[in-house]
Design an enzyme around this catalytic site. Structure first.
Site, short mmCIF file in Angstrom:
data_model
loop_
_atom_site.label_atom_id
_atom_site.label_comp_id
_atom_site.label_asym_id
_atom_site.label_seq_id
_atom_site.Cartn_x
_atom_site.Cartn_y
_atom_site.Cartn_z
N LYS A 1 -18.61 -3.81 -9.62
CA LYS A 1 -19.66 -3.51 -9.22
C LYS A 1 -20.64 -3.89 -10.21
O LYS A 1 -21.27 -4.41 -10.27
CB LYS A 1 -20.33 -3.61 -7.35
CG LYS A 1 -21.38 -3.56 -7.59
CD LYS A 1 -22.13 -2.37 -5.85
CE LYS A 1 -21.23 -3.51 -4.66
NZ LYS A 1 -22.10 -2.27 -3.86
N GLU B 1 -12.11 4.36 -14.63
CA GLU B 1 -10.33 3.66 -14.48
C GLU B 1 -10.71 2.04 -14.81
O GLU B 1 -9.51 1.50 -15.67
CB GLU B 1 -9.71 3.91 -13.08
CG GLU B 1 -10.13 5.72 -12.83
CD GLU B 1 -11.16 6.47 -11.68
OE1 GLU B 1 -11.15 6.86 -11.00
OE2 GLU B 1 -12.10 5.97 -12.15
N GLY C 1 -17.36 -0.76 -0.18
CA GLY C 1 -15.93 -1.12 -1.48
C GLY C 1 -14.88 -2.17 0.06
O GLY C 1 -13.70 -2.44 -0.25
N ARG C 2 -15.11 -0.10 0.50
CA ARG C 2 -13.74 -0.50 1.40
C ARG C 2 -13.95 -1.84 2.80
O ARG C 2 -13.20 -1.37 3.27
CB ARG C 2 -13.19 1.10 2.19
CG ARG C 2 -14.65 1.81 2.89
CD ARG C 2 -14.66 2.87 2.98
NE ARG C 2 -15.65 4.25 3.54
CZ ARG C 2 -16.71 3.83 3.36
NH1 ARG C 2 -17.04 4.40 1.80
NH2 ARG C 2 -17.83 5.21 3.45
N GLU D 1 -12.32 8.11 3.79
CA GLU D 1 -13.47 7.86 3.31
C GLU D 1 -15.11 7.94 3.98
O GLU D 1 -15.39 8.19 3.47
CB GLU D 1 -13.36 6.92 2.45
CG GLU D 1 -14.56 6.46 0.87
CD GLU D 1 -14.09 5.90 -0.72
OE1 GLU D 1 -13.38 6.32 -1.09
OE2 GLU D 1 -14.33 4.21 -0.05
N HIS E 1 13.38 6.57 10.07
CA HIS E 1 14.35 7.51 8.82
C HIS E 1 14.07 8.35 8.54
O HIS E 1 14.60 8.45 7.04
CB HIS E 1 15.74 6.50 8.42
CG HIS E 1 16.44 5.49 9.96
ND1 HIS E 1 17.45 5.94 9.88
CD2 HIS E 1 15.67 4.97 10.29
CE1 HIS E 1 17.95 5.64 11.31
NE2 HIS E 1 17.14 4.43 10.95
N LYS F 1 -15.18 13.17 -11.02
CA LYS F 1 -15.15 11.98 -11.72
C LYS F 1 -16.29 12.51 -12.67
O LYS F 1 -16.14 12.17 -13.56
CB LYS F 1 -16.51 10.63 -11.28
CG LYS F 1 -14.85 10.21 -10.03
CD LYS F 1 -15.71 8.71 -9.16
CE LYS F 1 -16.23 7.42 -9.69
NZ LYS F 1 -16.30 6.28 -9.67
#
Length: 543
Positions: free
Chosen positions: A209, A215, A270-271, A356, A387, A510
């Site tokens: 954005k 990152e 964002g999510r 979040e 399993h 961060k």
């Protein structure tokens, strides 16, 4: 600012609390024996989703109390506020309007008195034109080659949603267009992704954005250098990079033509952003028509959630069951278990979506909560999980509610006789049955098991689960499923009186990382605690 009464002081909460001790000694075997029709009376449909919630440790009376709690916590009012564009993200003073992104009705949606739908439609049209150009080969790379590889560079919501949906809809994808995703700042991620790609056939989507996310931009600049080195011309950036961003200045500085910038807005978290321009990689993979079908599925569930009475509202019922399990039965975790390989990233997507959103310990008013909020969310596809970790769910000491997700029809049928799919669904049904009813010591003895082994072969049962069944994994069905979980999270946040739409918890680490990186190599580290100092010294010595 919230004006709600403290949650644990409400009469509704206290009435529910009074039911906990009575339920401690009630087994699901007993609940089903007392009501042979329980499987029918405690199930519902919304859109294409059939929800069976009968295998939860609750009664109709408890469900009614949970519904009263939802009303007392103003779930209906907050729901209306969200859909109408009010600024329910109180700590950031923002509207929460991911639902507008899938509003296909043409009706206006207002933020600060302005209709946001014309902008949404304009960006979607821009996405559609670009996707068609790439998919058809009209858009060509710098050397005239057709684009074969899409590399989406983002993190968090700019990565998890597109990854999950492109994997979920891979059956419907254009198979000569290969999708790749880079998120981790670990150089191995970008290095391994680009290693065998032809830059002349590669298009990178930089999804940030602000266009300053550390990152994402570190990976973006690495990809930029790779492309220029391989193609030998900085002008190639214009044909091999596009941006999903709001920062025209930084996008232009990077070398991307602003005409190839796809915008979104601060009222898109964002999510919750995969139906915005963040979903460009999805549209490139499956095409504009199937992307629209995905939006139609979202809209179907949005409409159901917005209009259905709470008693008949599937996301509300899911949310209330989660409240009961988390706050009254003491579960600290819940597993999402899709019996569909294409949904292998679905649990990870809602790990972020839930944790979040509702991983908060203060109310909207800033007061400390005295109850548990967001559960730990995890899961893997069946039958792989059976399993791996089902042993702990069946016989471990922790209560782990489960959501089983299955489909009536398979997308693939290798032997043409449905063998794989029947076995898959048989396992889904068997697991939910076994978790609910278990196996008693007498049942084990009746099988002739040696007495010393009986305790090891007993299954307590009484482990809660929901089962969600849909006809077939289609873009529409996927949209419905995602929206159902989104709205479940919203309802729980409303009841807990927390802001489900900020994420301040990701910021501190961060900020500290930016401080540490300046001193990591050879700077003065005396201001750090002794542990951090020792770790930096050790890191330096190991280089």
């Amino acid at each position: 600012m919230s004006t709600l009464e403290p949650l644990t002081e409400t009469s509704e909460w206290q009435l529910l609390q009074a039911h906990v001790s009575a339920m401690q000694n009630v087994h699901l075997r007993e609940l089903f024996a007392n009501n042979p029709d329980r499987g029918h009376t405690m199930s519902m449909r919304a859109g294409d989703i059939y929800l069976d919630f009968s295998k939860n440790r609750l009664t109709p009376d408890i469900l009614q109390l949970l519904l009263q709690l939802a009303r007392a916590r103003n779930v209906e009012g907050l729901r209306g506020a969200m859909f109408s564009g009010q600024k329910i993200n109180t700590t950031e003073n923002r509207a929460v309007l991911h639902t507008a992104l899938r509003n296909l009705s043409g009706s206006a949606v207002l933020v600060d008195g302005e209709d946001v739908m014309p902008e949404i439609l304009a960006v979607r049209s821009q996405m559609e034109q670009f996707a068609e150009a790439v998919r058809s080969g009209t858009w060509q790379g710098h050397t005239g080659k057709r684009i074969r590889h899409i590399v989406n560079i983002g993190i968090g919501g700019s990565d998890l949603g597109p990854v999950m949906v492109t994997e979920a809809l891979k059956f419907y994808s254009q198979r000569d267009l290969y999708m790749h995703f880079v998120s981790n700042i670990d150089g191995s991620h970008i290095e391994e992704t680009l290693r065998n790609l032809d830059p002349a056939e590669t298009l990178c989507i930089i999804a940030s954005k602000t266009f300053t996310t550390d990152e994402t931009m570190t990976n973006a600049h690495t990809a930029r250098s790779w492309l220029i080195e391989k193609l030998g011309d900085e002008a190639a950036i214009a044909k091999h990079f596009v941006a999903v961003s709001t920062n025209t200045e930084e996008v232009t500085k990077f070398g991307i033509d602003p005409a190839n910038m796809f915008v979104f807005w601060d009222w898109v978290g964002g999510r919750y952003s995969l139906t915005s321009a963040i979903g460009l990689s999805i549209m490139l993979s499956v095409g504009p028509q199937l992307f629209r079908e995905l939006l139609e599925g979202f809209e179907t569930m949005d409409t159901h959630f917005r209009t259905a009475p709470l008693e008949e509202n599937l996301p509300v019922i899911l949310a209330l069951i989660g409240i009961w399990n988390t706050n009254f039965l003491g579960a600290s975790t819940e597993a999402i278990l899709p019996y569909e390989q294409y949904l292998h990233r679905f649990p990870a997507y809602f790990q972020q979506g839930n944790m979040e959103s509702n991983g908060k310990s203060v109310t909207k008013a800033g007061t400390q909560v005295d109850y548990n909020t967001g559960p730990i969310v995890w899961g893997e596809p069946g039958t792989n999980g059976q399993h791996a970790f089902y042993q702990l769910i069946h016989q471990g000491t922790r209560l782990i509610p489960c959501d089983f997700i299955g489909f009536a029809e398979p997308l693939n049928d290798p032997d043409g006789r449905g063998t794989h799919h029947r076995k898959l669904i048989a396992n889904l049904l068997a697991q939910s049955h076994a978790l609910a009813f278990g196996k008693t010591a007498d049942e084990v003895r009746a099988e002739g098991v040696a007495e010393e082994l009986v305790p090891h072969r007993v299954f307590e049962g009484n482990r809660p689960s929901n089962t969600l069944l849909l006809p077939r994994l289609t873009p529409n069905a996927l949209g419905q499923l995602i929206a159902a979980y989104e709205h479940k999270i919203f309802v729980q946040g409303a009841i807990w009186d927390i802001d489900s739409f900020d994420q301040w918890g990701v910021e501190l680490g961060k900020v500290l990382a930016k401080e540490i990186i300046g001193t990591l190599q050879d700077g003065d580290i005396d201001s750090y605690d002794s542990s951090t100092q020792a770790l930096i010294h050790t890191w330096r010595s190991l280089q």
